[in-house]
Design a protein around this motif. Structure first.
Motif, PDB file in Angstrom:
ATOM      1  N   ASP A  17      18.166   6.362   7.448  1.00 24.16           N
ATOM      2  CA  ASP A  17      18.040   5.774   6.098  1.00 24.16           C
ATOM      3  C   ASP A  17      17.211   4.717   6.241  1.00 24.16           C
ATOM      4  O   ASP A  17      16.497   3.915   6.994  1.00 24.16           O
ATOM      5  N   PHE A  18      16.790   4.517   5.340  1.00 19.40           N
ATOM      6  CA  PHE A  18      15.169   3.461   4.644  1.00 19.40           C
ATOM      7  C   PHE A  18      15.389   3.166   3.408  1.00 19.40           C
ATOM      8  O   PHE A  18      15.618   4.060   2.464  1.00 19.40           O
ATOM      9  N   SER A  19      14.719   1.742   3.010  1.00 21.18           N
ATOM     10  CA  SER A  19      14.049   1.006   1.949  1.00 21.18           C
ATOM     11  C   SER A  19      12.781   0.899   1.770  1.00 21.18           C
ATOM     12  O   SER A  19      12.939   0.423   2.686  1.00 21.18           O
ATOM     13  N   TRP A  20      12.792   0.555   0.304  1.00 17.12           N
ATOM     14  CA  TRP A  20      10.994   0.153  -0.123  1.00 17.12           C
ATOM     15  C   TRP A  20      11.314  -0.825  -0.674  1.00 17.12           C
ATOM     16  O   TRP A  20      12.304  -0.443  -2.081  1.00 17.12           O
ATOM     17  N   ASP A  21      10.128  -1.733  -1.229  1.00 15.84           N
ATOM     18  CA  ASP A  21      10.184  -2.051  -1.968  1.00 15.84           C
ATOM     19  C   ASP A  21       8.429  -2.929  -2.865  1.00 15.84           C
ATOM     20  O   ASP A  21       7.721  -2.161  -1.835  1.00 15.84           O
ATOM     21  N   GLU A  22       8.603  -3.522  -3.534  1.00 15.57           N
ATOM     22  CA  GLU A  22       7.578  -3.314  -4.424  1.00 15.57           C
ATOM     23  C   GLU A  22       5.948  -3.898  -3.621  1.00 15.57           C
ATOM     24  O   GLU A  22       5.268  -4.011  -3.327  1.00 15.57           O
ATOM     25  N   SER A  23       6.763  -5.471  -2.696  1.00 18.11           N
ATOM     26  CA  SER A  23       5.678  -6.115  -1.264  1.00 18.11           C
ATOM     27  C   SER A  23       5.603  -4.682   0.314  1.00 18.11           C
ATOM     28  O   SER A  23       4.253  -4.977   0.106  1.00 18.11           O
ATOM     29  N   LEU A  42     -10.383  -8.302 -10.527  1.00 15.69           N
ATOM     30  CA  LEU A  42     -10.143  -7.865 -12.195  1.00 15.69           C
ATOM     31  C   LEU A  42     -10.116  -7.055 -12.707  1.00 15.69           C
ATOM     32  O   LEU A  42     -10.406  -7.268 -13.664  1.00 15.69           O
ATOM     33  N   SER A  43     -10.031  -5.764 -11.876  1.00 16.92           N
ATOM     34  CA  SER A  43     -10.080  -4.459 -11.825  1.00 16.92           C
ATOM     35  C   SER A  43      -9.523  -4.062 -12.694  1.00 16.92           C
ATOM     36  O   SER A  43      -8.032  -3.982 -11.661  1.00 16.92           O
ATOM     37  N   PRO A  44      -8.677  -3.546 -14.086  1.00 16.27           N
ATOM     38  CA  PRO A  44      -7.701  -3.454 -14.388  1.00 16.27           C
ATOM     39  C   PRO A  44      -7.338  -1.950 -13.841  1.00 16.27           C
ATOM     40  O   PRO A  44      -5.836  -1.620 -12.953  1.00 16.27           O
ATOM     41  N   ALA A  45      -8.027  -1.059 -13.427  1.00 14.53           N
ATOM     42  CA  ALA A  45      -7.691   0.233 -12.626  1.00 14.53           C
ATOM     43  C   ALA A  45      -7.731  -0.348 -10.813  1.00 14.53           C
ATOM     44  O   ALA A  45      -6.737   0.621 -10.423  1.00 14.53           O
ATOM     45  N   ALA A  46      -8.306  -0.839 -10.235  1.00 13.06           N
ATOM     46  CA  ALA A  46      -8.105  -2.025  -8.480  1.00 13.06           C
ATOM     47  C   ALA A  46      -6.548  -1.818  -8.945  1.00 13.06           C
ATOM     48  O   ALA A  46      -5.724  -1.854  -8.090  1.00 13.06           O
ATOM     49  N   LEU A  47      -5.740  -3.238  -9.715  1.00 16.01           N
ATOM     50  CA  LEU A  47      -5.000  -3.232  -9.643  1.00 16.01           C
ATOM     51  C   LEU A  47      -3.657  -2.854 -10.209  1.00 16.01           C
ATOM     52  O   LEU A  47      -2.594  -3.276 -10.022  1.00 16.01           O
ATOM     53  N   ARG A  48      -3.999  -1.591 -10.666  1.00 13.38           N
ATOM     54  CA  ARG A  48      -2.680  -0.749 -10.590  1.00 13.38           C
ATOM     55  C   ARG A  48      -2.439   0.181  -8.712  1.00 13.38           C
ATOM     56  O   ARG A  48      -0.846  -0.245  -8.486  1.00 13.38           O
ATOM     57  N   TRP A  49      -3.294  -0.820  -7.578  1.00 11.05           N
ATOM     58  CA  TRP A  49      -2.562  -0.883  -6.366  1.00 11.05           C
ATOM     59  C   TRP A  49      -3.146  -1.829  -6.147  1.00 11.05           C
ATOM     60  O   TRP A  49      -1.919  -1.811  -5.013  1.00 11.05           O
ATOM     61  N   THR A  50      -2.920  -3.207  -6.121  1.00 12.51           N
ATOM     62  CA  THR A  50      -2.838  -4.423  -6.061  1.00 12.51           C
ATOM     63  C   THR A  50      -2.013  -5.459  -6.054  1.00 12.51           C
ATOM     64  O   THR A  50      -1.574  -6.711  -6.001  1.00 12.51           O
ATOM     65  N   LEU A  51      -1.343  -5.338  -7.682  1.00 10.16           N
ATOM     66  CA  LEU A  51      -0.810  -6.304  -8.439  1.00 10.16           C
ATOM     67  C   LEU A  51       0.919  -5.826  -9.073  1.00 10.16           C
ATOM     68  O   LEU A  51       0.985  -4.389  -9.704  1.00 10.16           O
ATOM     69  N   ASP A  52       1.475  -6.502  -8.619  1.00  9.98           N
ATOM     70  CA  ASP A  52       3.208  -6.023  -8.920  1.00  9.98           C
ATOM     71  C   ASP A  52       3.433  -6.053 -10.225  1.00  9.98           C
ATOM     72  O   ASP A  52       2.686  -7.601 -11.100  1.00  9.98           O
ATOM     73  N   GLY A  53       3.979  -5.593 -10.808  1.00  7.78           N
ATOM     74  CA  GLY A  53       4.794  -5.159 -11.510  1.00  7.78           C
ATOM     75  C   GLY A  53       4.987  -4.037 -12.520  1.00  7.78           C
ATOM     76  O   GLY A  53       4.494  -3.028 -12.139  1.00  7.78           O
ATOM     77  N   THR A 104       8.304   2.075  -7.212  1.00  7.97           N
ATOM     78  CA  THR A 104       7.784   1.253  -6.542  1.00  7.97           C
ATOM     79  C   THR A 104       8.753   0.503  -5.527  1.00  7.97           C
ATOM     80  O   THR A 104       8.579  -0.470  -4.705  1.00  7.97           O
ATOM     81  N   SER A 105       9.754   0.891  -5.746  1.00  2.05           N
ATOM     82  CA  SER A 105      11.338   0.753  -4.963  1.00  2.05           C
ATOM     83  C   SER A 105      12.622   1.493  -4.699  1.00  2.05           C
ATOM     84  O   SER A 105      12.311   2.475  -6.283  1.00  2.05           O
TER      85      SER A 105
END
Length: 293
Positions: A17-23, A42-53, A104-105
């Motif tokens: 059993d496992f779980s994951w979250d945005e972090s 600053l790139s919206p495309a790159a931030l799809r990988w690196t910014l939670d939300g 994402t979680s």
């Protein structure tokens, strides 16, 4: 005999059993090089990988590591019918097949079995298959992986089969490089793989390498992210599956050259070392196939 196929093949390795979250997702993406290029912050495309939300997406290769992401011990090798040493083992191949975008979680259960054992004469190849399911029983993803066990084999068993993936002779649709950072393996090991081969110089020397090597699964994630960014407009939902053979090693500080071709509804690719000297062109990943969703 260190490996007994009659015991190993078909053995149920149990459920986890496992779980994951945005972090966890963010750490994984950073560990496979997301956000590393100038301007990515600053790139919206790159931030799809690196910014939670709400804009965060999950690279499909995360499914390979999600069940073990929070483990801190080196990967166990207590496989039924297989008396092997960690220093003998390298990752042979890996694939993941998605049954939908990874959230994402979430939480799930993965059940794994040994599906095949191949006799390569001076080595053995052990295949595992895992199916991850959600709490309601829906399948999330399926993984297949093999380990190459040096010094084993020779019992006269099935050598297995392979179908090399040919690369087109035309100019690739993308050709780019990724510079592996000196601390890349140290960062990636925080994603649940504490094998000392990737961090401890003394262990790496005993295993026959001049220095710790990058995790094969780190190269796996780097190449999938690169192909997704370059040929799929950075849209992880367009990835249906990703399969590779681990063909060589990468040392932190080297660069990976990725070439990709869109062919017959899928992407085929190669990954090699980019640089000067004898290491230029050395294989990293072979038989690279990205299936479209």
């Amino acid at each position: 005999m260190p490996i007994d196929p009659s015991v190993a093949v078909g053995a149920d390795l149990g459920a986890v059993d496992f779980s994951w979250d945005e972090s966890d997702v963010l750490l994984y993406h950073l560990a496979v090089g997301a956000g590393s290029r100038p301007g990515d912050n600053l790139s919206p495309a790159a931030l799809r990988w690196t910014l939670d939300g709400p804009g965060l997406q999950v690279l499909p290769s995360f499914g390979v590591v999600a069940p073990t992401f929070h483990m801190t011990d080196p990967p166990p090798l207590d496989l039924p019918g297989c008396d092997i040493n960690l220093a003998q083992v390298v990752h042979g191949s890996q694939s993941v097949t998605l049954h939908g975008p990874i959230p994402t979680s979430g939480s799930g259960t993965v059940r794994t079995r040994i599906s095949e054992v191949w006799d390569k004469g001076k080595a053995a190849v052990i295949w595992q298959e895992g199916v991850a399911t959600a709490a309601d029983g829906a399948e999330l993803w399926t993984t297949r992986s093999s380990i190459f066990v040096r010094g084993e084999g020779g019992w006269g068993g099935d050598r297995g089969s392979s179908s090399p993936v040919p690369l087109p002779e035309r100019t690739p649709d993308t050709e780019t490089t990724y510079d592996v950072t000196p601390q890349q393996a140290l960062l990636y090991r925080l994603c649940g793989d504490r094998n000392p081969l990737h961090a401890d110089p003394s262990f790496a020397e005993v295993a026959g390498f001049p220095a710790p090597i990058l995790h094969g699964l780190c190269s796996y994630g780097i190449v999938l992210r690169t192909l997704t960014d370059e040929l799929l407009d950075g849209d992880a939902a367009r990835v249906g599956g990703f399969a590779v053979k681990f063909a060589g090693v990468v040392f932190p500080g080297e660069s990976i050259r990725v070439r990709g071709w869109v062919e017959d509804g899928r992407i085929v690719a190669s990954a090699t070392v980019a640089g000067s000297g004898d290491r230029d062109g050395a294989p990293v990943l072979g038989d690279v196939v990205l299936d479209l969703a």
